[in-house]
Design an enzyme around this catalytic site. Structure first.
Site, PDB file in Angstrom:
ATOM      1  N   LEU A 253       2.132  -3.832   7.185  1.00  0.00           N
ATOM      2  CA  LEU A 253       2.086  -4.636   6.203  1.00  0.00           C
ATOM      3  C   LEU A 253       0.806  -5.434   5.930  1.00  0.00           C
ATOM      4  O   LEU A 253       1.036  -6.786   5.503  1.00  0.00           O
ATOM      5  CB  LEU A 253       3.421  -5.429   6.206  1.00  0.00           C
ATOM      6  CG  LEU A 253       4.787  -4.833   5.986  1.00  0.00           C
ATOM      7  CD1 LEU A 253       5.729  -5.671   5.960  1.00  0.00           C
ATOM      8  CD2 LEU A 253       4.881  -3.757   4.783  1.00  0.00           C
ATOM      9  N   CYS A 254      -0.328  -5.015   6.237  1.00  0.00           N
ATOM     10  CA  CYS A 254      -1.503  -6.031   5.991  1.00  0.00           C
ATOM     11  C   CYS A 254      -2.608  -5.108   5.352  1.00  0.00           C
ATOM     12  O   CYS A 254      -3.719  -5.251   5.542  1.00  0.00           O
ATOM     13  CB  CYS A 254      -1.948  -6.236   7.493  1.00  0.00           C
ATOM     14  SG  CYS A 254      -2.200  -5.103   8.566  1.00  0.00           S
ATOM     15  N   GLY A 255      -2.175  -4.406   4.226  1.00  0.00           N
ATOM     16  CA  GLY A 255      -2.890  -3.673   3.453  1.00  0.00           C
ATOM     17  C   GLY A 255      -3.673  -2.398   4.059  1.00  0.00           C
ATOM     18  O   GLY A 255      -3.187  -2.060   5.056  1.00  0.00           O
TER      19      GLY A 255
END
Lengths: 292, 135
Positions: free
Chosen positions: A87-89
């Protein structure tokens, strides 16, 4: 055609997703500020140490150290610094793509962060060791990683050590980079400081013989390992700052998207509700007219 | 008159960066006085007190172990701890010293032992510098 109940249910689920992403965004932005400050504060030290070391190795004359030994490279080690969580691109994806691009076989990986280790396992590459590091990287954690890499190099298991990490540029930009850590012999020419400042110009002028006290061997013998440890520490901090920045941006986008979806769905829901009411009214009036 | 650029940098921040007339610093082999046009020198720093003289005024700093690079016009100090004498909080340093001493009584791994030892050294140095200034 979905019923009003279906739409209501979807709105509810999107709302709760938005709540989670919003919370994650807040957490990430608080952590980001801390991590960014730490990474930026460490840069002058790293840059100055690089300058000192470059000048020292250039001015040490005949002196050489096992860590500076340049050998023909048969096998490399790569310290892979990734995040633990997703969930950090595209942060990890970009870094791992870069790693896969330069991987020309016979590379042993030293992982810091779970995502990197998963990648190595998935692609069946050689894993030499796995380390963890906390949200605020500790110097001791960096030292453990750097010592392990130094041992590999000194034992002759590998002939070069690189580091792959995400360099922090700004909240919106992080750049995957691969830097050479060992052997140190080649570092003086590049002056690879973390900021990428142009310290190289001053170095040319600083190429003079140094007086060492107590002795070159002793001073550099202490300075070189410390330099490597610190370098790894700085890389960890850069990686952390990048991670939190990327997560903050990714979560902000997710929240914005969720809000847009809620808006669209609400519109659709209201239209449908109105249509249903109109339909019912029509039915009642037609029924009345038929009765009358 | 020629001046020296004194830079003291720790991993946390750049503590000091100013043009000074002379610097006195604790080397591993004893105290060193450095004036402009000093020959290039590379040495290790011992924990202790750095004195920077600037237009007749002395500035004191407590520093930890580290490295020093001297060129004719610059003194670069890389250390794990540096704090200006005026900024030292005596109560806090005393507290840190007691905590570190207590930790040393426990059984610790080699790495941890070194960390605590370093913390103890930092607080002791700060206390020494502070007390000497006052006394």
């Amino acid at each position: 055609m979905p019923s009003t109940r279906d739409i209501r249910r979807r709105i509810k689920s999107v709302k709760s997703t938005a709540q989670i992403t919003k919370a994650m965004q807040m957490v990430a932005s608080a952590k980001m500020r801390k991590a960014q400050l730490a990474a930026l504060a460490g840069r002058p030290y790293a840059a100055l140490m690089n300058e000192v070391l470059a000048a020292a190795t250039a001015g040490a004359g005949e002196f050489s150290h096992p860590l500076m030994e340049v050998r023909p490279v048969r096998k490399r080690a790569l310290i892979l610094i990734t995040t633990d969580k997703g969930l950090c691109g595209a942060l990890n994806t970009n870094l791992l793509r870069e790693v896969a691009r330069v991987d020309k076989g016979s590379v042993a990986y030293v992982c810091a962060g779970k995502k990197g280790a998963q990648f190595i396992a998935r692609t069946k590459r050689e894993l030499a060791a796995e380390f963890t590091y906390r949200d605020t990287p500790q110097f001791a954690e960096a030292r453990a990683i750097s010592r392990f890499a130094q041992e590999l190099f000194l034992k002759g298991d590998v002939d070069a050590v690189d580091v792959a990490f995400t360099n922090f540029i700004s909240t919106l930009a992080q750049k995957p980079e691969i830097r050479q850590l060992l052997p140190l012999g080649e570092i003086k020419a590049v002056s690879a400081d973390v900021t990428g400042d142009s310290a190289a110009a001053d170095l040319e002028a600083a190429k003079q013989e140094y007086l060492f006290e107590p002795a070159p061997g002793e001073v550099l013998g202490n300075l070189l390992p410390h330099y490597l440890n610190y370098q790894v520490y700085q890389f960890l901090q850069e990686a952390k700052a990048s991670e939190h920045s990327a997560r903050m941006v990714a979560m902000k986008n997710a929240t914005d998207n969720a809000k847009q979806i809620i808006k669209d769905l609400t519109l659709e829901y209201n239209k449908l509700r109105q249509a249903n009411i109109t339909k019912e009214l029509l039915e009642i009036t037609t029924a009345q007219m038929a009765m009358g | 008159m020629a001046t020296l650029k004194l830079e003291i940098v720790t991993p946390e921040a750049k503590i000091y960066s100013e043009d000074v007339d002379s610097v006195t610093l604790p080397g591993v082999e004893g105290e060193l006085g450095i004036y402009p046009m000093h020959i290039p020198l590379m040495t290790q720093l011992a924990a202790g007190e750095v004195c920077a003289r600037k237009s007749g005024e002395d500035h004191f700093l407590a520093v930890g172990e580290g490295f020093v690079e001297v060129t004719g016009e610059r003194v670069a100090i890389l250390t794990d701890m540096a704090i200006k004498a005026d900024d030292i909080d005596e109560a806090k340093a005393e507290e840190a010293r007691r905590r570190a001493e207590a930790r040393l009584q426990d059984k610790l791994g080699a790495d941890e032992h070194a960390t605590v030892q370093a913390a103890l050294l930092h607080s002791l140095t700060q206390l020494n510098v502070k007390r000497r200034r006052r006394g």
